[in-house]
Design a protein around this motif. Structure first.
Motif, PDB file in Angstrom:
ATOM      1  N   SER A 204       1.620  -7.674  -2.638  1.00 28.80           N
ATOM      2  CA  SER A 204       1.960  -7.254  -1.287  1.00 28.80           C
ATOM      3  C   SER A 204       1.404  -8.272  -0.302  1.00 28.80           C
ATOM      4  O   SER A 204       0.513  -9.046  -0.653  1.00 28.80           O
ATOM      5  CB  SER A 204       1.360  -5.872  -1.010  1.00 28.80           C
ATOM      6  OG  SER A 204      -0.056  -5.944  -1.050  1.00 28.80           O
ATOM      7  N   GLU A 209      -2.033  -4.718  -3.279  1.00 27.86           N
ATOM      8  CA  GLU A 209      -1.191  -4.050  -4.268  1.00 27.86           C
ATOM      9  C   GLU A 209      -0.261  -5.053  -4.917  1.00 27.86           C
ATOM     10  O   GLU A 209       0.016  -6.124  -4.368  1.00 27.86           O
ATOM     11  CB  GLU A 209      -0.357  -2.945  -3.606  1.00 27.86           C
ATOM     12  CG  GLU A 209      -1.184  -1.810  -3.032  1.00 27.86           C
ATOM     13  CD  GLU A 209      -0.300  -0.773  -2.364  1.00 27.86           C
ATOM     14  OE1 GLU A 209      -0.010  -0.943  -1.155  1.00 27.86           O
ATOM     15  OE2 GLU A 209       0.100   0.193  -3.033  1.00 27.86           O
ATOM     16  N   VAL A 211       3.551  -5.294  -7.182  1.00 26.98           N
ATOM     17  CA  VAL A 211       4.766  -4.625  -7.652  1.00 26.98           C
ATOM     18  C   VAL A 211       5.178  -5.327  -8.935  1.00 26.98           C
ATOM     19  O   VAL A 211       5.151  -6.550  -9.022  1.00 26.98           O
ATOM     20  CB  VAL A 211       5.892  -4.656  -6.593  1.00 26.98           C
ATOM     21  CG1 VAL A 211       6.248  -6.071  -6.175  1.00 26.98           C
ATOM     22  CG2 VAL A 211       7.118  -3.915  -7.099  1.00 26.98           C
ATOM     23  N   ARG A 226       7.343  -0.591 -10.707  1.00 27.76           N
ATOM     24  CA  ARG A 226       6.075   0.128 -10.504  1.00 27.76           C
ATOM     25  C   ARG A 226       5.215  -0.639  -9.520  1.00 27.76           C
ATOM     26  O   ARG A 226       5.331  -1.847  -9.364  1.00 27.76           O
ATOM     27  CB  ARG A 226       5.313   0.249 -11.814  1.00 27.76           C
ATOM     28  CG  ARG A 226       6.044   1.036 -12.876  1.00 27.76           C
ATOM     29  CD  ARG A 226       5.122   1.334 -14.010  1.00 27.76           C
ATOM     30  NE  ARG A 226       5.875   1.805 -15.174  1.00 27.76           N
ATOM     31  CZ  ARG A 226       5.450   1.729 -16.403  1.00 27.76           C
ATOM     32  NH1 ARG A 226       4.275   1.201 -16.668  1.00 27.76           N
ATOM     33  NH2 ARG A 226       6.187   2.193 -17.392  1.00 27.76           N
ATOM     34  N   THR A 227       4.330   0.102  -8.877  1.00 27.78           N
ATOM     35  CA  THR A 227       3.321  -0.539  -8.034  1.00 27.78           C
ATOM     36  C   THR A 227       1.960  -0.324  -8.662  1.00 27.78           C
ATOM     37  O   THR A 227       1.759   0.631  -9.436  1.00 27.78           O
ATOM     38  CB  THR A 227       3.328   0.027  -6.604  1.00 27.78           C
ATOM     39  OG1 THR A 227       3.121   1.451  -6.673  1.00 27.78           O
ATOM     40  CG2 THR A 227       4.649  -0.268  -5.909  1.00 27.78           C
ATOM     41  N   ASP A 229      -2.160  -0.476  -7.544  1.00 31.32           N
ATOM     42  CA  ASP A 229      -3.159  -0.620  -6.480  1.00 31.32           C
ATOM     43  C   ASP A 229      -4.351  -1.372  -7.055  1.00 31.32           C
ATOM     44  O   ASP A 229      -5.060  -0.864  -7.940  1.00 31.32           O
ATOM     45  CB  ASP A 229      -3.575   0.757  -5.955  1.00 31.32           C
ATOM     46  CG  ASP A 229      -4.367   0.665  -4.673  1.00 31.32           C
ATOM     47  OD1 ASP A 229      -5.207  -0.258  -4.544  1.00 31.32           O
ATOM     48  OD2 ASP A 229      -4.179   1.522  -3.800  1.00 31.32           O
ATOM     49  N   GLY A 235      -1.742   2.762 -11.126  1.00 29.93           N
ATOM     50  CA  GLY A 235      -0.360   2.409 -10.901  1.00 29.93           C
ATOM     51  C   GLY A 235       0.526   3.633 -10.818  1.00 29.93           C
ATOM     52  O   GLY A 235       0.109   4.741 -11.180  1.00 29.93           O
ATOM     53  N   VAL A 238       7.876   3.623  -9.275  1.00 30.69           N
ATOM     54  CA  VAL A 238       8.635   3.715  -8.028  1.00 30.69           C
ATOM     55  C   VAL A 238      10.066   4.133  -8.313  1.00 30.69           C
ATOM     56  O   VAL A 238      10.617   5.031  -7.690  1.00 30.69           O
ATOM     57  CB  VAL A 238       8.625   2.360  -7.282  1.00 30.69           C
ATOM     58  CG1 VAL A 238       9.547   2.393  -6.066  1.00 30.69           C
ATOM     59  CG2 VAL A 238       7.207   1.979  -6.894  1.00 30.69           C
ATOM     60  N   TRP A 253       7.645  -7.790  -1.886  1.00 27.64           N
ATOM     61  CA  TRP A 253       7.057  -6.758  -1.041  1.00 27.64           C
ATOM     62  C   TRP A 253       7.030  -7.257   0.390  1.00 27.64           C
ATOM     63  O   TRP A 253       6.314  -8.198   0.718  1.00 27.64           O
ATOM     64  CB  TRP A 253       5.634  -6.487  -1.529  1.00 27.64           C
ATOM     65  CG  TRP A 253       5.162  -5.110  -1.223  1.00 27.64           C
ATOM     66  CD1 TRP A 253       5.359  -4.431  -0.061  1.00 27.64           C
ATOM     67  CD2 TRP A 253       4.419  -4.250  -2.073  1.00 27.64           C
ATOM     68  NE1 TRP A 253       4.781  -3.172  -0.138  1.00 27.64           N
ATOM     69  CE2 TRP A 253       4.193  -3.045  -1.375  1.00 27.64           C
ATOM     70  CE3 TRP A 253       3.909  -4.364  -3.362  1.00 27.64           C
ATOM     71  CZ2 TRP A 253       3.507  -1.983  -1.928  1.00 27.64           C
ATOM     72  CZ3 TRP A 253       3.212  -3.304  -3.913  1.00 27.64           C
ATOM     73  CH2 TRP A 253       3.025  -2.122  -3.185  1.00 27.64           C
ATOM     74  N   LEU A 258       9.806  -2.493  -0.413  1.00 30.15           N
ATOM     75  CA  LEU A 258      10.055  -3.345  -1.569  1.00 30.15           C
ATOM     76  C   LEU A 258      11.527  -3.739  -1.643  1.00 30.15           C
ATOM     77  O   LEU A 258      12.404  -2.936  -1.339  1.00 30.15           O
ATOM     78  CB  LEU A 258       9.686  -2.591  -2.852  1.00 30.15           C
ATOM     79  CG  LEU A 258       8.225  -2.223  -3.034  1.00 30.15           C
ATOM     80  CD1 LEU A 258       8.064  -1.272  -4.206  1.00 30.15           C
ATOM     81  CD2 LEU A 258       7.388  -3.461  -3.233  1.00 30.15           C
TER      82      LEU A 258
END
Lengths: 405, 165
Positions: A204, A209, A211, A226-227, A229, A235, A238, A253, A258
């Motif tokens: 990001s 974060e 993706v 998926r994301t 953190d 995770g 999404v 991102w 996204l």
């Protein structure tokens, strides 16, 4: 008139005539059937991509994966599987890898550290060798490579070119994530694995974060987004693409959510003989259902995307419709506006996920392109290492009217 | 007698006026269009008096095989004779990972001012080595001929030929 004056007059007139009628000079062109060479290109060129284009490389070789150094003074790229870098202005080319290493991608992780992802050349009798991550410090006299990790699946630079995040194979169809900062020798491994095999990932704009595009175990017809953190190490899924659809390239991102490119899984041709077409999708902030990206039009065919350094714009290589030429566009998600920044006439722009990158100042985008190869011999009046259009080369495309210096 | 002198003077005057006009035109004359495609000095053509001439049909006849040949001409577009012009033909691949670059050299003993001399090369255009599996490259990789003519004084010209696969 006295008869004695006539010969004299006649003589004078003849002299005048001979001296005033110059011999005719025939200018004729040679008719050997030789090929006149094209005039050489130099400096800021327009190879058919639009005004303001600047060539960042020259000569033969299959080039890809452009990567700007964080300060913008150097650019690294791959050439026929080798990693090279050079100043963005004039200057010599440096080669970092040897014949026993095939590079797939290269990224700057600080102004004097270059990271490369690759493997030993595959032999016909074996599966492709697992890819490893190497690092080189460019500031010293020695071009020594240092191995960082094995079994690396994908990598992505950190915000502002500081550091790197990469996914690696943990076995048992699980992937792990690791993070480096700058030119640091050590990296942080996140203990919680990601189920499935990571195909691509990116950070990001804040760097907090990541993706990831994932292939779940035992399900080759599904792709997941998926994301993860990086602060909590947790995770979440999404979205999930079923029906033999896949995520192409690296999801990006932006400040408005996204973006990713997806479509039917790659086949040489579709059932009806046409090439597979991919669409650009967006997952809004706080949402989980992807939607067609607003602002591009329903006929837009997307290939590769890259988010700007400040997260506000998205560079997109694609076509307005299946019959249009490939161009570089900039999408502003906030205003849903799409701007063409190249005016492609007959160039082949590479559409690989790593074949475009924003400059650190966000004023230009590096892409890779070549002219359409001819079916006849072409003669040029320049040494081969100075030719541009005839081979894949890197070009800097100014964005939003800014002309790079 | 006066008439004769008058006419002779007139003829002489006409001669000088005409000669002067032609000299003026000669200084203002532009180079024929085909010569304007010569490479500019900054790019490596070096404003050279030496030029290379290639035949389109001969180039189209080349194949990626051993025992290929090419005839070209070294032209002297200067006002003085050229001696010992070194002509080097370099054969390489668009795939820079292939190490099989080959060099061929000929020396042209002399080229008269305003004249041209033929040069004959025989060379190998085949692939000595196959590309390594898994290494990304342009497919198919095209063959490249780079021909450079250089005089002992350092004046040179170059032509690069990209052959279709």
């Amino acid at each position: 008139m006295p008869s004695s004056a006539r010969p004299a007059r006649l003589f004078a007139v003849l002299t005048f005539v001979v001296l005033t009628i110059a011999p005719a000079r025939c200018f004729h062109t040679d008719e050997e059937g030789s090929i006149a060479p094209l005039a050489p290109a130099a400096g800021r060129v327009d190879p058919g991509l639009g005004p303001g284009t600047r060539a960042l490389s020259s000569g033969p070789g299959y080039k890809g994966s452009p990567s700007w150094s964080p300060g913008g003074g150097r650019i690294a790229f791959t050439v026929d599987g080798y990693v090279m870098d050079k100043p963005t202005e004039s200057g010599g080319l440096r080669r970092w890898t040897t014949r026993d290493f095939v590079a797939r991608d290269t990224e700057w992780t600080s102004d004097d550290t270059l990271t490369m992802l690759g493997a030993a050349p595959a032999s016909p009798s074996r599966e492709e060798t697992r890819r490893s991550l190497y690092r080189a410090h460019t500031g010293g006299d020695s071009l020594k490579l240092e191995k960082i990790a094995r079994g690396v699946l994908a990598m992505s630079p950190g915000p502002d070119g500081d550091g790197l995040i990469f996914a690696f194979d943990r076995g048992a169809y699980e992937s792990g994530l690791a993070l480096t900062r700058g030119s640091a020798e050590v990296y942080k491994i996140y203990p919680k694995p990601i189920e499935g095999r990571v195909a691509s990932l990116s950070l990001s704009p804040s760097g907090d974060e990541a993706v990831v595009a994932v292939r779940p175990e035992g399900d080759p017809e599904t792709s997941e987004l998926r994301t993860f953190d990086l602060r909590t190490g947790e995770g979440k899924e999404v979205t999930r693409l079923d029906g033999k659809r896949e995520i192409l390239g690296t999801p990006q991102w932006t400040k408005q959510g996204l973006f990713f490119v997806a479509g039917k899984q790659s086949t040489p041709v579709d059932e009806d003989g046409s090439e597979p077409l991919y669409d650009l999708y967006r997952v809004p902030e706080g949402g989980d259902a992807p939607e067609p990206a607003p602002g591009v039009g329903e006929d837009f065919v997307a290939a590769s995307i890259s988010v700007s350094p400040d997260g506000s714009r998205l560079a997109v290589i694609g076509r307005l419709n299946p019959k249009s030429p490939t161009n570089l566009y900039v999408l502003e998600p906030a205003t849903k506006s799409l701007e063409a920044v190249t005016a492609n006439e007959d160039m082949e722009i590479k559409t690989g996920p790593d074949d475009l990158m924003w400059s650190p100042d966000g004023k230009s985008v590096a892409i890779v392109a070549r002219g359409t190869p001819s079916t006849e011999p072409e003669v040029r009046a320049d040494p081969v290492d100075r030719l541009l259009r005839d081979f894949y080369n890197l070009y800097e495309i100014p964005v939003s009217g800014d002309t790079p210096q | 007698m006066r008439d004769v002198l008058f006419w002779l003077s007139g003829a002489a005057l006409a001669f000088f006026i005409t000669a002067g006009a032609f000299l003026l035109l000669a200084n203002l004359a532009t180079v024929p269009s085909e010569k304007s495609l010569a490479p500019d000095p900054a790019s490596g053509g070096s404003g050279a008096a030496v030029e290379l001439e290639l035949d389109a049909e001969r180039l189209a006849a080349l194949r990626p095989l051993p025992d290929q040949s090419l005839d070209l001409r070294v032209k002297n577009e200067g006002a003085t004779r050229l001696l010992d012009v070194n002509v080097v033909l370099t054969v390489s691949s668009e795939n820079t990972a292939l190490p099989n670059t080959r060099f061929y050299r000929r020396t042209v003993e002399k080229v008269a001012a305003g004249g041209a001399t033929g040069v004959h090369f025989e060379f190998d255009l085949s692939d000595a080595e196959q590309p390594a599996a898994g290494r990304p490259a342009s497919e198919p990789a095209r063959k490249i001929l780079e021909i450079r003519a250089t005089t002992p004084e350092g004046v040179s010209t170059v032509r690069t030929v990209i052959l279709p696969p």
